[in-house]
Design a protein around this motif. Structure first.
Motif, mmCIF file in Angstrom:
data_model
loop_
_atom_site.group_PDB
_atom_site.id
_atom_site.type_symbol
_atom_site.label_atom_id
_atom_site.label_comp_id
_atom_site.label_asym_id
_atom_site.label_seq_id
_atom_site.Cartn_x
_atom_site.Cartn_y
_atom_site.Cartn_z
ATOM 1 N N ARG A 179 7.924 -9.640 -3.466
ATOM 2 C CA ARG A 179 8.080 -8.940 -2.187
ATOM 3 C C ARG A 179 9.055 -7.773 -2.364
ATOM 4 O O ARG A 179 9.787 -7.702 -3.355
ATOM 5 N N GLU A 220 11.823 -7.196 -0.846
ATOM 6 C CA GLU A 220 13.214 -7.638 -0.885
ATOM 7 C C GLU A 220 13.485 -8.605 -2.033
ATOM 8 O O GLU A 220 14.643 -8.907 -2.317
ATOM 9 N N ASP A 226 4.295 -18.412 4.042
ATOM 10 C CA ASP A 226 3.850 -17.531 5.123
ATOM 11 C C ASP A 226 2.560 -16.783 4.831
ATOM 12 O O ASP A 226 2.025 -16.088 5.687
ATOM 13 N N ARG A 272 0.153 -3.579 5.470
ATOM 14 C CA ARG A 272 1.109 -2.637 6.067
ATOM 15 C C ARG A 272 0.464 -1.892 7.232
ATOM 16 O O ARG A 272 1.055 -1.758 8.314
ATOM 17 N N TRP A 310 1.672 -5.953 9.352
ATOM 18 C CA TRP A 310 2.263 -7.147 8.725
ATOM 19 C C TRP A 310 3.366 -6.768 7.734
ATOM 20 O O TRP A 310 3.565 -7.428 6.727
ATOM 21 N N LYS A 311 4.107 -5.736 8.038
ATOM 22 C CA LYS A 311 5.129 -5.245 7.113
ATOM 23 C C LYS A 311 6.174 -6.311 6.805
ATOM 24 O O LYS A 311 6.742 -6.340 5.711
ATOM 25 N N GLN A 312 6.441 -7.228 7.753
ATOM 26 C CA GLN A 312 7.472 -8.243 7.538
ATOM 27 C C GLN A 312 7.084 -9.218 6.427
ATOM 28 O O GLN A 312 7.946 -9.926 5.897
ATOM 29 N N LEU A 313 5.810 -9.234 6.040
ATOM 30 C CA LEU A 313 5.360 -10.132 4.966
ATOM 31 C C LEU A 313 5.298 -9.432 3.616
ATOM 32 O O LEU A 313 4.894 -10.034 2.633
#
Length: 504
Positions: free
Chosen positions: A159, A161, A475, A496, A500-503
């Motif tokens: 990912r 991060e 997730d 994106r 669903w950017k948080q994934l």
């Protein structure tokens, strides 16, 4: 096919239509006999082949078990795809591996380094002369580890991060950046080892590399590709040591054969002292379309670096036919993006080919040790810098002018660019998928090949499907095939765009 004639003569007084002809029935019986005999021979050959396959499988198993007994958990990995890897032992038993590719900062084993000498093996038609590596520490040599990229082809395992260089993709208890640190530390020590990373990864890098000195962690405000990252490190290190020789090695590559690697780097340092930009060429194990290539030029004739050659040219990622042609000549090596040179030489090349980028980096480096001024310079200058790889910025134009050298090497290498390449690096039983994680969570029936990542803790069962990529995270679930694993980044873009950017 010819058939024997009968020794029996026709009865006296009988005359055939042709003096040398045989009865049709006799010829037919001879043909049928030969066919039956051939079928029997084919059956015997098939049985012999089956016996040989069983014998080979048994021999491979014995060799693997022998290496495992010799090496414990194993300090290396083997792959048909990972460069040459001439003396690379096979991986340790999967039963002895860790349960998760995600590392805890509290589970990092201590590092013990035992110096040994390396004697490389011949390399194709260009033999590699043994380079004697005595004391490993190289005075004046500074390691630079660019730690960037999100590893989108390994999503959702990797990912933004928590990119792939922070993951333990061999399940040996060390992430890729930790393995890179371990590998290079004997040459430079923590005093001369620098990491360049983005702000989102600084905390994790400090946790995984507790011996990394604070002033040796260079934080770039945003991704600007390899030239800006390496160039900034070169500019900062040149201020600290005007004679510094730097070596840039990506944080997320895998290498087998550490002795061969260290010998190649030490030889590259000797070439760099002659004011060359030096790269390390990897012996290709197959005609890959996923890597760039280096065409070897004439030998340099440097006594301290017997294997060094000029780089004739750099080649972009080729198609399959061109890649096969490259390998057929014996004069090409994979471009692994490893560069060794004097910091001042790199900056001079940058000034010649990309003067605006050079000037911007020099302005930042000039105030680097004043935190307030540094931040102001980064805010003002960094966003305007050109985003370009080091190959395009300086290596390719410099090679055209005879300023780039290559050290052909014998160690195994892979950039772990997708799930297909990752699968090649993991051990597996015959006709079973590779498992990255807890193998007890994966049950299969009539399944061959592929890779399964049981990251959610759920049981994964597969029936009658071959060469699948299954990445099951808490997730997100990804299902594709090994053949299309290079295209995973297209799904990342779709996610994106779909919000669903948080994934990611």
């Amino acid at each position: 096919m010819s058939f024997p004639y009968s020794s029996a003569a026709p009865p006296a007084g009988q005359v055939s239509s042709s003096e040398n002809a045989l009865p049709v029935e006799y010829m037919f019986s001879q043909i049928m006999g030969a066919v039956q005999k051939s079928q029997a021979e084919i059956s015997d050959l098939r049985q012999e082949c089956a016996d040989l396959r069983l014998a080979n499988a048994s021999l491979e198993r014995q060799i693997r078990e022998g290496f495992q007994q010799q090496n414990g958990n194993g300090n290396y990995y083997a792959s048909s795809r990972i460069g040459s890897g001439f003396v690379t032992p096979v991986p340790g038993s999967p039963q002895l591996r860790a349960k998760s590719p995600f590392l805890s900062p509290h589970s990092i084993p201590s590092l013990v380094t035992t110096p040994t000498n390396h004697f490389p093996s011949p390399l194709g038609d260009n033999a590699v002369t043994p380079f004697q590596l005595g004391v490993r520490d190289i005075p004046g040599f500074y390691v630079v580890i660019p730690a960037g990229g999100a590893g989108t082809r390994l999503w959702p395992l990797s990912r933004e991060e928590h990119p792939k260089f922070l993951l333990d993709l061999t399940l040996k208890g060390r992430s890729l950046i930790q393995a890179t640190w371990d590998r290079l530390l004997p040459l430079s020590s923590p005093l001369r080892t620098t990491v360049v990373a983005g702000p989102g990864h600084v905390k994790s890098i400090r946790e995984q590399l507790p011996d990394l000195l604070v002033h040796n962690l260079i934080c770039e405000p945003g991704p600007k590709d390899s030239m800006a990252a390496i160039g900034l490190a070169a500019a900062v290190l040149a201020k600290r040591d005007s004679n510094a020789v730097i070596g840039s090695f990506a944080a997320d590559h895998m290498i087998s054969g550490d002795d061969a690697f260290l010998s190649a780097v030490a030889e590259a340092v000797e070439v760099a002292k002659k004011d060359y930009l030096v790269t390390i060429g990897i012996a290709p194990s197959h005609p890959s379309t996923g890597f760039g290539y280096i065409r070897l030029g004439n030998k340099l004739g440097i006594k301290e670096a017997p294997n060094a050659r000029l780089v004739s040219s750099f080649k972009e990622k080729p198609d399959a036919r061109t890649a096969a042609a490259y390998i057929g000549t014996g004069n090409y090596r994979w471009n692994a993006g490893m560069f060794v040179t004097k910091a001042t030489v790199l900056l001079d090349l940058l000034k010649e080919y990309k003067p605006e980028l050079h000037d911007g980096l020099q302005k930042i480096a000039a105030v680097w040790h004043d935190e307030a001024l540094r931040q102001t310079a980064l805010n003002e200058i960094w966003p305007e810098l050109e985003k370009i790889p080091i190959d395009n910025a300086v290596a390719e134009p410099a090679a055209a002018e005879g300023k780039v050298a290559v050290v052909p090497a014998t160690f195994g290498w892979d950039d772990v660019g997708d799930f297909s390449s990752l699968a090649d690096l993991l051990p597996a039983e015959s006709n079973q998928p590779r498992v990255l994680g807890d193998s007890s969570l994966v049950l299969t029936e009539q399944v061959a090949g592929g890779i399964v990542v049981p990251g959610s803790g759920r049981l994964i069962t597969c029936l009658g499907v071959d060469d699948l990529v299954i990445v099951d995270m808490p997730d997100t679930l990804l299902v594709t095939t090994r053949a299309r694993s290079q295209e995973v980044k297209r799904l990342v873009k779709k996610c994106r765009d779909a919000g669903w950017k948080q994934l990611l």
